[in-house]
Design a protein around this motif. Structure first.
Motif, short mmCIF file in Angstrom:
data_model
loop_
_atom_site.label_atom_id
_atom_site.label_comp_id
_atom_site.label_asym_id
_atom_site.label_seq_id
_atom_site.Cartn_x
_atom_site.Cartn_y
_atom_site.Cartn_z
N THR A 240 0.89 -1.20 0.00
CA THR A 240 0.03 0.17 0.21
C THR A 240 0.80 1.16 -0.11
OG1 THR A 240 -1.58 -1.08 1.27
CG2 THR A 240 -1.81 1.22 1.21
N THR A 242 2.30 4.72 0.37
CA THR A 242 2.12 6.14 1.11
C THR A 242 2.78 7.24 0.38
OG1 THR A 242 1.53 4.89 2.98
CG2 THR A 242 1.88 7.23 3.24
N ARG A 439 0.27 -10.46 -2.32
CA ARG A 439 -0.06 -9.89 -1.31
C ARG A 439 -0.46 -10.82 0.13
NH1 ARG A 439 -1.28 -4.65 -3.60
NH2 ARG A 439 -2.44 -4.10 -1.93
#
Length: 462
Positions: A240, A242, A439
């Motif tokens: 993920t 950022t 994942r």
């Protein structure tokens, strides 16, 4: 299943990367991963290369780097290192004198750091295999436990354990034997000088057993690996993403926001590739003829000090009217681009890549199809892994055509095969499925368990 309580753990970790982008990036990601689990982590390289690693980092919060202690070792001015687009081979040989120079100036300060950090508590040394001198210097210090961090997959290492024998390692009879001319002779000389067998307790791989498990199991049975601890902890880059940098987003991300889902081909050939003028023109024509949306990163290979990179005048002069011709369909990025952000974006469907392992892991983790154009080193082997073993990509340029300029028709054909043809739908489906499996391996699966096993193992040292 959780991680041990590390609040009272006095173990310290020192990470020593090789000063090239694909290595710096992987080891900094791993350092941040370890620091996020409570370990005090030190990261040691030249001040120039530590700056490079921090400047190009993507995917972490703005405060993450505060958890790492950087040892910015000062070194004299680097030797000249201008990439040559007309070189007779594709390896960035202009960087070899830089690497020699940096390693020479790092050895003594890092040796002092080893003694200092290990004087009051156990020290875990994690180093790039090309920095084998660090392991030599640590060998005589009983409180240091050494691990190698492999920036290449297990199948590439397998292919070079016995160069005289071709070995079929995979179930579907793909031959992972040494490929010819992956680096020039001067680079083999450099590698043998700095990357050699040293005493270590084990090794870490930036890979997932989802991708590489069969080959890791085979590697564990080979001489020199039996009894070693092997941990497949990848991908070490975030899944993920950022926004690490403050301020406005990169323009290419704003452009991606306006494109349909899974409609864009991302084209980038890494930090060690310099294309010839003619090849750049052929790629441009192939992208234009394909009629598919794209982001294309055009840049030369890194210099030793990226803060002294040129103004990309060659790239601009080669494509004077290209931007206008493809306006609305494609975007050209001249210079560095936020690759992890691009691959994580919902509009990105495929990745035309040089197949450096860092790029492979990032692309596969994000579930995008790969278009393989290997340039040197482990990249031809990685390309085979993607196209013939995992079947999540197509070949753009075959390795036996490496000395030829690839014509625009081949670029167009590869893009259409993935983005338009029926075959491409299946490739993209498999790539999406593989991304989900990778994942899952991080979010409680095999890679999570392997990281937990490593943390538990080193937490046992007192």
């Amino acid at each position: 299943m959780g991680y041990p309580n590390l609040q009272d753990n006095k173990i310290t970790i020192l990470v020593v990367p090789f000063p090239a982008q694909g290595h710096l990036n992987q080891l900094l990601h791993f350092s941040l991963l370890l620091s996020s689990h409570g370990f005090p982590v030190h990261f040691a390289s030249s001040s120039i290369h530590n700056h490079q690693a921090r400047y190009r980092l993507r995917g972490w919060t703005s405060t993450s780097l505060h958890n790492i202690t950087f040892h910015d070792i000062p070194i004299p001015s680097l030797p000249p290192s201008t990439p040559n687009p007309n070189s007779t081979h594709s390896f960035p040989s202009h960087l070899v004198p830089v690497w020699e120079f940096v390693i020479h100036h790092l050895r003594s300060p890092i040796c002092s750091l080893l003694h200092s950090l290990s004087s009051s508590s156990p020290l875990i040394l994690v180093h790039d295999p090309v920095m084998s001198f660090v392991s030599d210097d640590a060998f005589s210090i009983p409180s240091i436990h050494t691990f190698k961090f492999q920036c290449v997959p297990a199948n590439f290492i397998l292919s070079y354990l016995d160069e005289s024998t071709s070995k079929t390692y995979s179930d579907n009879h793909i031959l992972f034997s040494p490929l010819p001319d992956i680096v020039p002779e001067e680079v083999w000389t450099f590698t043998k000088k700095y990357c050699y067998e040293t005493s270590s307790e084990g090794m870490l791989f930036n890979t997932s057993r989802t991708i590489d498990g069969h080959f890791i199991d085979l590697l564990a049975k080979e001489d020199g690996f039996v009894g070693k601890k092997i941990f497949a902890v990848g991908p070490v880059s975030p899944l993920t993403v950022t926004d690490y940098k403050s301020g406005p987003r990169h323009p290419c991300l704003e452009w991606l926001d306006k494109q349909p889902l899974k409609s864009v081909v991302y084209v980038a050939f890494g930090s060690t590739t310099t294309m010839s003028d003619q090849q750049i023109k052929e790629i441009a024509l192939g992208l234009e003829k394909s009629k598919q949306r794209f982001i294309w990163v055009i840049r030369e290979a890194d210099r030793g000090d990226i803060s002294k990179e040129g103004e990309l005048t060659r790239e601009k002069s080669l494509l004077l009217d290209f931007d206008k011709r493809v306006e609305g369909m494609g975007m050209v990025v001249r210079g560095w681009a936020p690759q992890l952000d691009i691959l994580a974006h919902g509009s990105t469907a495929a990745f035309m890549s040089h197949c450096g392992w860092n790029s492979c892991m990032e692309g596969m983790s994000m579930g995008v199809a790969m278009l393989t154009w290997p340039i040197h080193s482990d990249q031809p082997s990685n390309a085979l892994l993607i196209t013939d073993y995992l079947k999540v990509g197509v070949i753009v340029r075959e390795w036996d055509k490496r000395d030829e300029v690839l014509k625009w028709e081949k670029v167009d054909e590869a893009i259409r095969k993935v983005m338009v043809d029926k075959e491409g739908l299946e490739i993209r489906r498999r790539a999406k499925d593989l991304g989900e499996k990778i994942r899952d391996s991080i979010e409680g699966g095999s890679s999570y368990e392997q990281l937990l096993a490593f943390i538990n193992y080193i937490s046992g040292f007192k």
